[in-house]
Design an enzyme around this catalytic site. Structure first.
Site, short mmCIF file in Angstrom:
data_model
loop_
_atom_site.label_atom_id
_atom_site.label_comp_id
_atom_site.label_asym_id
_atom_site.label_seq_id
_atom_site.Cartn_x
_atom_site.Cartn_y
_atom_site.Cartn_z
N ARG A 223 0.86 -1.19 0.00
CA ARG A 223 0.00 0.00 0.00
C ARG A 223 0.89 1.23 0.00
NH1 ARG A 223 -3.63 -2.59 -1.51
NH2 ARG A 223 -5.71 -2.86 -0.61
N HIS A 275 -0.33 -0.36 -9.80
CA HIS A 275 -1.10 -1.21 -8.87
C HIS A 275 -1.60 -2.47 -9.59
CE1 HIS A 275 -3.66 -1.08 -4.94
NE2 HIS A 275 -3.44 -2.33 -5.33
C1 GLV Z 1 -5.59 -5.17 -3.69
O1 GLV Z 1 -5.01 -4.13 -3.62
C2 GLV Z 1 -6.12 -5.95 -2.57
O2 GLV Z 1 -6.13 -5.45 -1.44
O3 GLV Z 1 -6.57 -7.08 -2.81
#
Ligand code: GLV
Length: 311
Positions: A223, A275
């Site tokens: 994150r 991401h």
């Molecule tokens: C993706 O970012 C998740 O948390 O699965």
């Protein structure tokens, strides 16, 4: 039983859940408001607040991802309803591919070769033994554990860190604040796979980045909040004045998409991906959601998340 799905590929989810529960009414969140009342289960990824606010008799909320940070911040989240999340569900393997790619990138000097290519320079770099390249994995949940095991099997010494003590074969485990400092002082590459919680905010800040050995690299597929981006930029330095940190592979950012003018885009020793490290494989995830609903309905115990801890 009424199940409402909210995610990008909601139609596929709706079809699979309707097949698994032929007596249930399975809707997507685009159904008319009056049909969305009184759902038993929400299976959601980044649900809009109104979908949570309008429910009155939920038995469970299933988060269609590993991180529950977005869900826990959504206004209207009913506090008394049990929340479950995807655990691994095929994400471990994808995350491990991504991390192994990143570790090998730095371990085999691919960053140097990319820079050398710009100058048409033919200069092989030394290869140290893998035993000289310890990798730190911060976060030992289902995905972090999977990644740690893959790195260990690939021959790298693996040091793992989690909030509470853990034991994993082949991984030297550390915990707590002191344990984190001890781990950081020993690793060539650090990988952050922690959840986004108040306790993990900027866990890699200037002080902790400075604990890494000179020339260490950073991989963040977890994150964006885990790393103080300004501190990382300072630790990376510039081409003319390289800093303490050799390079970074980053998949997640404090603001996503990463703004066009963000200095990380331009940094020659930073690799940026959008991401994408571990998109949830649909079939694994669907199987897990079906199992959760069956367990809720049967009154079996399910592992719920702890909203206070944030994971
Ligand atoms: C993706 O970012 C998740 O948390 O699965």
């Amino acid at each position: 039983m009424k199940i409402i799905v909210h995610i990008d590929e909601a139609d596929q989810w709706q079809e699979a859940l309707a097949e698994a529960f032929p007596d249930a009414q399975v809707l997507t969140s685009s159904a008319p408001a009056e049909e969305r009342q009184n759902a038993d289960y929400l299976a959601v990824w980044k649900a809009p607040a109104h979908l949570l606010e309008e429910q009155t008799r939920l038995k469970g909320i299933i988060n269609l991802g590993a991180g529950v940070d977005h869900l826990l911040r959504t206004p209207g989240l009913p506090r008394q309803v049990p929340i479950v999340k995807l655990r691994d569900a095929g994400m471990g393997e994808l995350m491990a591919d991504y991390v192994l790619y990143g570790v090998l990138h730095f371990y085999r000097s691919m960053d140097c070769y990319a820079a050398q290519q710009q100058r048409a320079t033919w200069q092989p770099q030394d290869v140290v033994a893998k035993s000289q390249w310890p990798v730190g994995v911060l976060g030992l949940g289902a995905i972090g554990r999977y990644v740690a095991n893959v790195l260990h099997q690939a021959g790298f010494p693996v040091l793992g860190w989690s909030r509470s003590p853990k034991q994993i074969t082949g991984v030297r485990c550390y915990h707590g604040d002191d344990g984190l400092g001890e781990l950081l002082g020993q690793v060539q590459t650090v990988v952050t796979i922690l959840p986004d919680t108040a306790a993990t905010q900027h866990i890699l800040d200037a002080r902790r980045l400075a604990k890494l050995p000179e020339g260490a690299s950073v991989i963040n597929p977890g994150r964006g909040s885990l790393i103080d981006e300004q501190a990382l930029l300072e630790a990376l330095g510039s081409d003319s004045q390289p800093g303490h940190i050799r390079g970074a592979l980053l998949d997640v950012f404090e603001e996503e998409p990463l703004p066009d003018n963000h200095p990380l885009w331009q940094h020659p020793r930073v690799l940026i991906t959008p991401h994408m490290a571990a998109p949830t494989p649909l079939s694994d995830a669907i199987d897990q959601v079906i199992a959760y609903i069956k367990a809720f309905e049967a009154g079996d115990s399910v592992t719920t998340i702890d909203p206070e801890a944030g994971y």
